[in-house]
Scaffold this motif. Structure first.
Motif, PDB file in Angstrom:
ATOM      1  N   ASN A  98       1.303  -5.859 -14.576  1.00  0.00           N
ATOM      2  CA  ASN A  98       0.536  -6.103 -13.347  1.00  0.00           C
ATOM      3  C   ASN A  98       0.979  -5.169 -12.216  1.00  0.00           C
ATOM      4  OD1 ASN A  98       3.005  -7.193 -13.093  1.00  0.00           O
ATOM      5  ND2 ASN A  98       2.343  -9.098 -12.127  1.00  0.00           N
ATOM      6  N   PHE A  99       1.376  -3.972 -12.594  1.00  0.00           N
ATOM      7  CA  PHE A  99       1.793  -2.967 -11.607  1.00  0.00           C
ATOM      8  C   PHE A  99       0.760  -2.817 -10.481  1.00  0.00           C
ATOM      9  CE2 PHE A  99       1.901   1.516 -10.206  1.00  0.00           C
ATOM     10  CZ  PHE A  99       3.218   1.601  -9.788  1.00  0.00           C
ATOM     11  N   HIS A 100      -0.506  -2.796 -10.874  1.00  0.00           N
ATOM     12  CA  HIS A 100      -1.593  -2.599  -9.892  1.00  0.00           C
ATOM     13  C   HIS A 100      -1.737  -3.776  -8.946  1.00  0.00           C
ATOM     14  CE1 HIS A 100      -3.078  -4.628 -13.457  1.00  0.00           C
ATOM     15  NE2 HIS A 100      -3.988  -5.207 -12.685  1.00  0.00           N
ATOM     16  N   GLU A 101      -1.111  -4.894  -9.257  1.00  0.00           N
ATOM     17  CA  GLU A 101      -1.126  -6.000  -8.289  1.00  0.00           C
ATOM     18  C   GLU A 101       0.020  -5.864  -7.294  1.00  0.00           C
ATOM     19  OE1 GLU A 101      -1.209  -9.550 -10.707  1.00  0.00           O
ATOM     20  OE2 GLU A 101      -3.076  -8.861 -11.647  1.00  0.00           O
ATOM     21  N   SER A 102       1.000  -5.048  -7.647  1.00  0.00           N
ATOM     22  CA  SER A 102       2.118  -4.786  -6.736  1.00  0.00           C
ATOM     23  C   SER A 102       1.812  -3.641  -5.777  1.00  0.00           C
ATOM     24  CB  SER A 102       3.361  -4.370  -7.528  1.00  0.00           C
ATOM     25  OG  SER A 102       4.015  -5.463  -8.061  1.00  0.00           O
ATOM     26  N   PHE A 103       1.065  -2.652  -6.275  1.00  0.00           N
ATOM     27  CA  PHE A 103       0.860  -1.446  -5.471  1.00  0.00           C
ATOM     28  C   PHE A 103      -0.595  -0.985  -5.481  1.00  0.00           C
ATOM     29  CE2 PHE A 103       5.318  -1.171  -6.834  1.00  0.00           C
ATOM     30  CZ  PHE A 103       5.933  -1.061  -5.590  1.00  0.00           C
ATOM     31  N   ALA A 104      -1.071  -0.626  -4.313  1.00  0.00           N
ATOM     32  CA  ALA A 104      -2.339   0.090  -4.198  1.00  0.00           C
ATOM     33  C   ALA A 104      -1.968   1.505  -3.777  1.00  0.00           C
ATOM     34  CB  ALA A 104      -3.226  -0.556  -3.140  1.00  0.00           C
ATOM     35  N   VAL A 105      -2.319   2.476  -4.583  1.00  0.00           N
ATOM     36  CA  VAL A 105      -1.895   3.848  -4.278  1.00  0.00           C
ATOM     37  C   VAL A 105      -3.094   4.680  -3.834  1.00  0.00           C
ATOM     38  CG1 VAL A 105      -0.811   5.934  -5.181  1.00  0.00           C
ATOM     39  CG2 VAL A 105      -0.015   3.693  -5.957  1.00  0.00           C
ATOM     40  N   VAL A 127       0.854  -1.182   0.000  1.00  0.00           N
ATOM     41  CA  VAL A 127       0.000   0.000   0.000  1.00  0.00           C
ATOM     42  C   VAL A 127       0.894   1.237   0.000  1.00  0.00           C
ATOM     43  CG1 VAL A 127      -1.651   1.348   1.355  1.00  0.00           C
ATOM     44  CG2 VAL A 127      -1.843  -1.159   1.273  1.00  0.00           C
ATOM     45  N   CYS A 128       0.659   2.142  -0.944  1.00  0.00           N
ATOM     46  CA  CYS A 128       1.423   3.390  -0.964  1.00  0.00           C
ATOM     47  C   CYS A 128       0.485   4.529  -0.640  1.00  0.00           C
ATOM     48  CB  CYS A 128       2.068   3.599  -2.325  1.00  0.00           C
ATOM     49  SG  CYS A 128       3.299   2.338  -2.669  1.00  0.00           S
ATOM     50  N   TYR A 129       0.740   5.168   0.477  1.00  0.00           N
ATOM     51  CA  TYR A 129      -0.122   6.258   0.913  1.00  0.00           C
ATOM     52  C   TYR A 129       0.546   7.562   0.484  1.00  0.00           C
ATOM     53  CZ  TYR A 129      -3.833   8.177   3.802  1.00  0.00           C
ATOM     54  OH  TYR A 129      -4.970   8.831   4.234  1.00  0.00           O
ATOM     55  N   LEU A 130      -0.026   8.190  -0.539  1.00  0.00           N
ATOM     56  CA  LEU A 130       0.560   9.421  -1.079  1.00  0.00           C
ATOM     57  C   LEU A 130      -0.077  10.618  -0.390  1.00  0.00           C
ATOM     58  CD1 LEU A 130       1.911   7.759  -3.266  1.00  0.00           C
ATOM     59  CD2 LEU A 130       1.121   9.410  -4.954  1.00  0.00           C
ATOM     60  N   SER A 131       0.742  11.388   0.307  1.00  0.00           N
ATOM     61  CA  SER A 131       0.169  12.488   1.066  1.00  0.00           C
ATOM     62  C   SER A 131       1.153  13.652   1.116  1.00  0.00           C
ATOM     63  CB  SER A 131      -0.158  12.020   2.485  1.00  0.00           C
ATOM     64  OG  SER A 131      -0.720  13.079   3.228  1.00  0.00           O
ATOM     65  N   ALA A 132       0.662  14.843   0.809  1.00  0.00           N
ATOM     66  CA  ALA A 132       1.516  16.034   0.886  1.00  0.00           C
ATOM     67  C   ALA A 132       1.831  16.372   2.343  1.00  0.00           C
ATOM     68  CB  ALA A 132       0.841  17.214   0.198  1.00  0.00           C
ATOM     69  N   GLU A 133       1.113  15.730   3.277  1.00  0.00           N
ATOM     70  CA  GLU A 133       1.333  16.017   4.701  1.00  0.00           C
ATOM     71  C   GLU A 133       1.401  14.731   5.518  1.00  0.00           C
ATOM     72  OE1 GLU A 133      -1.526  18.815   6.256  1.00  0.00           O
ATOM     73  OE2 GLU A 133      -1.360  20.137   4.503  1.00  0.00           O
ATOM     74  N   PHE A 134       2.368  14.685   6.405  1.00  0.00           N
ATOM     75  CA  PHE A 134       2.429  13.634   7.433  1.00  0.00           C
ATOM     76  C   PHE A 134       2.745  14.329   8.753  1.00  0.00           C
ATOM     77  CE2 PHE A 134       3.164  10.933   3.728  1.00  0.00           C
ATOM     78  CZ  PHE A 134       2.465   9.778   4.048  1.00  0.00           C
ATOM     79  N   LEU A 135       1.764  14.415   9.602  1.00  0.00           N
ATOM     80  CA  LEU A 135       1.966  15.125  10.868  1.00  0.00           C
ATOM     81  C   LEU A 135       2.283  14.083  11.944  1.00  0.00           C
ATOM     82  CD1 LEU A 135       1.958  17.810  12.268  1.00  0.00           C
ATOM     83  CD2 LEU A 135      -0.518  17.798  12.266  1.00  0.00           C
ATOM     84  N   MET A 136       3.547  13.654  11.965  1.00  0.00           N
ATOM     85  CA  MET A 136       3.894  12.461  12.741  1.00  0.00           C
ATOM     86  C   MET A 136       3.906  12.692  14.245  1.00  0.00           C
ATOM     87  SD  MET A 136       4.124  10.380  10.276  1.00  0.00           S
ATOM     88  CE  MET A 136       4.703   8.877  11.061  1.00  0.00           C
ATOM     89  N   GLY A 137       4.258  13.877  14.687  1.00  0.00           N
ATOM     90  CA  GLY A 137       4.448  14.064  16.131  1.00  0.00           C
ATOM     91  C   GLY A 137       5.752  13.424  16.567  1.00  0.00           C
ATOM     92  N   PRO A 138       6.114  13.593  17.842  1.00  0.00           N
ATOM     93  CA  PRO A 138       7.384  13.053  18.327  1.00  0.00           C
ATOM     94  C   PRO A 138       7.443  11.530  18.145  1.00  0.00           C
ATOM     95  CG  PRO A 138       6.364  14.497  19.964  1.00  0.00           C
ATOM     96  CD  PRO A 138       5.367  14.317  18.877  1.00  0.00           C
ATOM     97  N   HIS A 139       8.630  11.037  17.766  1.00  0.00           N
ATOM     98  CA  HIS A 139       8.780   9.605  17.491  1.00  0.00           C
ATOM     99  C   HIS A 139       9.184   8.785  18.719  1.00  0.00           C
ATOM    100  CE1 HIS A 139       8.415   9.722  13.117  1.00  0.00           C
ATOM    101  NE2 HIS A 139       9.225  10.762  13.084  1.00  0.00           N
ATOM    102  N   LEU A 140       9.943   9.418  19.618  1.00  0.00           N
ATOM    103  CA  LEU A 140      10.614   8.633  20.671  1.00  0.00           C
ATOM    104  C   LEU A 140       9.646   7.766  21.483  1.00  0.00           C
ATOM    105  CD1 LEU A 140      13.175   7.899  22.315  1.00  0.00           C
ATOM    106  CD2 LEU A 140      12.689   9.869  23.760  1.00  0.00           C
ATOM    107  N   SER A 141       8.671   8.400  22.116  1.00  0.00           N
ATOM    108  CA  SER A 141       7.782   7.643  23.012  1.00  0.00           C
ATOM    109  C   SER A 141       7.013   6.581  22.261  1.00  0.00           C
ATOM    110  CB  SER A 141       6.777   8.580  23.686  1.00  0.00           C
ATOM    111  OG  SER A 141       7.457   9.440  24.545  1.00  0.00           O
TER     112      SER A 141
END
Ligand code: GL2
Length: 838
Positions: free
Chosen positions: A324-331, A81-95
């Motif tokens: 069969n690209f579409h069988e490798s990836f869902a975008v 699965v490829c999630y294409l997004s202009a934004e990823f608001l991840m927040g702090p990673h450590l905890s």
């Protein structure tokens, strides 16, 4: 255990100090990283140095999982699965990584036994603010769930050098400060220059016949920009799966312009470098008209082209043909920001890989799916044709071709329905010509979804109605969800503890299991524990506010919280009108018995959104008056906490008693803050909008404070002719509030300051605050009554939290996997010589 010594690769034994989990090993690893990575002795190290040493210690412990995961995907033909997004608001990673690795307590002890303050180090982390709000945070929750459910996935986005601005409040106004999140380096990412990709811009196209005599088109660009990937591991909760978040940074291709193109023009060449690197400089704030922002279109195309080329490379690594690209990836297209991907995949398949158009189109449609996140007409992206054609000449041709074929189908189905054809066209030709990105996304995808039941229904009836009539089977609803790992376990450890003691820890991956706690609602001791936790967290928040903002708030008061982007449709000013109403009641009758309340606001306004900034000023001005009036006697407090972000969200959701979800019905696509509050035991006061409707269904109408017009009522009132002036004159309480603002009472006598806001309400009131005002005030009175009955309130609070199972992002991701992506979990085996699953 020793590794099998068969291949060179396997003999690279991972050192114990980089994987071991004993206290001694962890302590040694922190000291080691401090020395060898930060290049510091403890005596001269800063807090940030210690934080970095700690972060690398944790990263080391997830690298093996990350490599094994990537290797597993590369070796087999699993769908990714490829999630294409202009934004990823991840927040702090450590905890989050500590929790997902299951080593939070050990690491905390190791840090403390090293003589360091764990919380202080944790707070050193700069959060990657690579998003504006809900949409970007949703992408982050989905990445967590994908990994936790062991679904192969890559998040593709942009590595903005400057994320969402830091907000300061000066004299009540918002001031924007550049977000320098990369200033001290980012220990969670790994740069992969060897996987860079070239992206073209501008220039012209040329038709030619290939060696087989087939008509082809080539694109001769005038600039090429290099996309360099930066990878961050996204570890699932207590699984081996660590997926990748791959963010692209734009750079100038080094040798290219220096040698061949700009001989003798050194400064011109450097300038070209600057132009290229500008592409990923800064995140655009939303809520501003996006038209004509060339750089924004460049950003979108840049990251989408890098990502699709990357997928093709990965695909061809695993198999020979793109058929069969579409069988490798869902975008998945996270809103229309990556919608240009439809034209780009066609270009790559047809122009660069010589696949015939019809087959390429089948592959493209089977690959993409589109999520719409907004109904606001001003937020629907469209690009002026002229700008688009200059930047992406080949894509313009491709879009014309797609459109011609598509409208041919429409014509066959609805002959002579010219209006429908014009409405459906990918090109808006009503005035200046525009490309409609939502139409491109809809035509190029096999599935289209909204983010809450009401939102999907409104898409079908309104914004995408013609598409719905054409292809009803493409439409599905996927109500949003949020991850219980970050939003309960990390942010509310005390609550998580209590739940674990009662029902074990299964709920963390199966949130529906919280239902078992309903059995304890009538258990007075449990209720007492529940209340105590809320009380403790409120006290913590009060201390934090005191320490950081020098404001006293009473932890015994009702914490009434509205945190989200500032926007007129979200109606923070309706909340302000209620505060002034309460204030007026106290002024009229200083001994009135009111429930003490602390109104907490947080949120950023888009820098160019004047009205939103004025709302911030209004809230702060009301706070000034209310907080300093001796008659109020601390019964009301209003605080606007600056720089609302993921980290502060983690602090404030668990501390809330009341969650304000008060948008005009039909305007908020879903909301996700509403879910985080409720999961942490806050009650909601809200309209029948977005996911509020489904939250109310789940927690029970008796545990939800409902007010306001419904969506059909809003439409009907608009159609009939809404006149806010009538409400103003008919409601003396409302009139008093508005007149008080107009009089300059909150603005040191300045009658002009809030005039734009007041006039907009009196003469337009696009979001119908006046129509909902009385209903809101009455509903707030019900809140007060309920809060006076402590036991009743606690029961309601418990039932809210434990009935939130549906709103886990795990449920949402399962639905996407089954109904849109056709993606299955894949077990990642660990090599023998590394640590076992926690
Ligand atoms: C939003 C919607 O406004 C919000 O209601 C929704 O919860 C999120 C996630 O689906 O998407 N759309 C949008 O453009 N932003 C959002 O927060 N910024």
């Amino acid at each position: 255990m020793n590794p099998p010594v068969e291949t060179l690769q396997q003999t690279i034994k991972v050192e114990d100090d980089r994987t071991g989990l004993s206290l001694e090993t962890l302590k040694r690893a922190i000291a080691d990283n401090l020395f060898y990575i930060q290049g510091k002795y403890p005596a001269i190290a800063t807090k940030n140095d210690f934080y970095m040493a700690l972060a690398y210690t944790v990263r080391d412990r997830l690298l093996q999982r990350w490599l094994n995961t990537t290797e597993t995907y590369l070796k087999s033909k699993v769908k990714v699965v490829c999630y294409l997004s202009a934004e990823f608001l991840m927040g702090p990673h450590l905890s989050n990584n500590l929790v997902n690795l299951g080593i939070y307590d050990q690491v905390r002890r190791a840090v403390e036994e090293s003589g360091l303050d764990f919380v202080e180090l944790r707070e050193q982390e700069e959060e990657p603010g690579l998003g504006n709000g809900g949409l970007g945070r949703l992408a982050a929750c989905y990445m967590d769930s994908l990994a936790s459910l062991e679904i192969p996935a890559i998040g593709y986005g942009i590595r903005y050098e400057f994320g969402i601005f830091d907000q300061e409040i000066r004299d009540g106004w918002q001031i924007e400060i550049t977000d320098k999140w990369l200033r001290y380096g980012n220990p969670w990412e790994i740069e992969r220059p060897e996987a860079s990709i070239d992206v073209k811009f501008g220039g012209y196209t040329q038709a030619y016949n290939d060696e087989n005599g087939h008509y082809r088109v080539r694109w001769i660009p005038d600039i090429i920009v290099k996309g360099v990937p930066y990878d961050t591991p996204i570890l699932g909760y207590k699984v081996n799966t660590a997926n990748t978040l791959r963010l692209w940074k734009a750079e100038a291709p080094e040798s290219f312009e220096f040698e061949a193109f700009n001989v003798g023009d050194y400064y011109g060449a450097v300038n070209e470098k600057v132009v290229a690197e500008n592409i990923t400089k800064v995140l655009y704030p939303n809520d501003e008209p996006i038209q004509g922002k060339q750089l924004r279109l460049q950003q979108q195309y840049f990251f989408v082209s890098c990502s699709l080329q990357d997928m093709i490379r990965l695909h061809l690594h695993r198999q020979d043909s793109l058929d069969n690209f579409h069988e490798s990836f869902a975008v998945q297209l996270n809103d229309t920001h990556p919608a240009i991907g439809v034209a780009e995949l066609m270009r790559l398949l047809v122009d660069e890989h010589q696949i015939d158009w019809d087959r390429a189109w089948q592959i493209t449609q089977n690959t993409f799916a589109y999520t719409n996140h907004t109904l606001l007409p001003e937020a629907l992206e469209k690009w002026p044709l002229s700008l688009f054609g200059r930047l992406l000449p080949r894509h313009l041709q491709i879009i014309y071709e797609i459109n011609q074929r598509f409208l041919g189908q429409v014509r066959a189905k609805y002959p002579d329905d010219h209006q429908r054809i014009a409405r459906l066209s990918l090109i808006d030709e009503s005035g200046e010509k525009y490309i409609r990105m939502a139409h491109l996304a809809s035509v190029g995808s096999h599935a289209i979804n909204g983010v809450a039941a009401l939102h999907t229904k409104l898409l079908q009836q309104d914004v995408l109605r013609d598409f719905y009539e054409l292809w009803p089977e493409k439409f599905t609803n996927k109500t949003n969800g949020v991850t219980p790992r970050r939003w309960i376990v990390v942010s509310n450890p005390k609550l998580a503890e209590l739940i674990n003691r009662k029902i074990g820890t299964n709920w963390i991956k199966h949130l529906e299991e919280l239902k078992q706690l309903e059995a304890f609602v009538e258990d007075a001791e449990f209720r007492q524990q529940w209340r105590q936790i809320k009380q403790d967290i409120k006290r913590d928040l009060a201390e934090y506010v005191k320490k950081n903002h020098a404001i006293d708030i009473n932890p015994q008061s009702l914490f009434d919280v509205q945190v989200k982007r500032i926007h007129e449709y979200k109606r923070q000013h309706l909340n302000a009108l209620y505060i002034i109403t309460l204030y007026n009641q106290i002024k009229q009758n200083p001994n009135i018995d009111v429930v003490p309340r602390t109104f907490i606001f947080g949120g950023k306004a888009a820098p160019g959104y004047f009205m939103a900034k004025l709302i911030i000023k209004l809230i702060n001005s009301v706070a000034q008056v209310v907080n300093n009036d001796p008659d109020v006697r601390e019964r009301l407090k209003v605080v606007f906490l600056p720089d609302y972000n993921v980290r502060f969200g983690q602090r404030v959701y668990p501390a809330a008693d009341l969650s304000e979800q008060i948008s005009t019905a039909g305007k908020e696509a879903s909301g996700t803050g509403n879910m985080k509050f409720s999961m942490n035991g806050a009650l909601t006061i809200g309209t029948l909008d977005g996911a509020n409707i489904e939250i109310r269904e789940e927690v029970g109408a008796e545990n939800f404070f409902l007010f306001g017009l419904t969506t059909p009522e809003v439409y009907a009132l608009k159609a009939k002719g809404y006149n806010p002036w009538d409400y103003y004159h008919a409601n003396s309480q409302l009139k008093t509030v508005i007149d008080l603002i107009s009089s300059g009472f909150f603005s040191h006598g300045d009658t002009n300051l809030f005039r734009p806001l007041v006039d907009s309400l009196l003469y337009h009131d696009q979001y119908m605050l006046f129509a909902d005002y009385q209903s809101y005030v009455d509903c707030q009175e019900q809140v007060n009554q309920a809060y006076r009955d402590e036991e009743k309130w606690t029961r309601m609070s418990i039932l809210n939290a434990v009935r939130m199972g549906k709103f886990s992002s795990d449920r949402a991701i399962r639905e996407y996997c089954q109904e849109i992506w056709n993606a299955q979990p894949v077990n990642v085996e660990m090599q023998e010589y590394v640590q076992p699953k926690p």
